[in-house]
Design a protein around this motif. Structure first.
Motif: not given
Length: 118
Positions: A98, A94, A87, A3-4, A10-11, A7
């Motif tokens: 963002a 992150l 995450v 998941l990390a 994607v970011v 993330a």
């Protein structure tokens, strides 16, 4: 942590897309955009620690490097790949990425709106 990894990918992809839109909003044609974006991306990658670890550069260069999204992405990747961070462990990189996406994306949107309506 998968998941990390997702993330971070994607970011950072959203940041890269926003940067591309911003450059594209100023460029007259695709060739001009590519000729500007390539050296800018390479320079930001070097400053951000993509080509050598920021631990080997002086503290002032480390601080300058963290003005780029690349350094924050690399901080996240190093934590995920070397320490198995999840995450929550990479929340700061992150969040900074963002924030880059929001600021650059908003600027690109405003610039594109101006360019398309003028």
């Amino acid at each position: 942590d998968p998941l990390a990894v997702v993330a971070l990918v994607v970011v950072f992809a959203v940041v890269a897309t926003a940067c591309g839109l911003l450059v594209g909003s100023f460029a007259r044609d695709p060739d001009q955009a590519a000729s500007v974006m390539t050296p800018v991306a390479v320079a930001m990658g070097m400053l951000g620690g993509c080509m050598w670890p920021l631990e080997v550069v002086p503290p002032v260069m480390r601080a300058i490097g963290h003005l780029t999204p690349h350094a924050w992405a690399m901080d996240g990747w190093i934590d995920v790949l070397t320490a198995g961070a999840g995450v929550p462990d990479i929340a700061v990189p992150l969040a900074v990425l963002a924030a880059f996406a929001v600021v650059v994306g908003t600027t690109a949107t405003l610039r594109l709106r101006h360019a398309l309506t003028s």
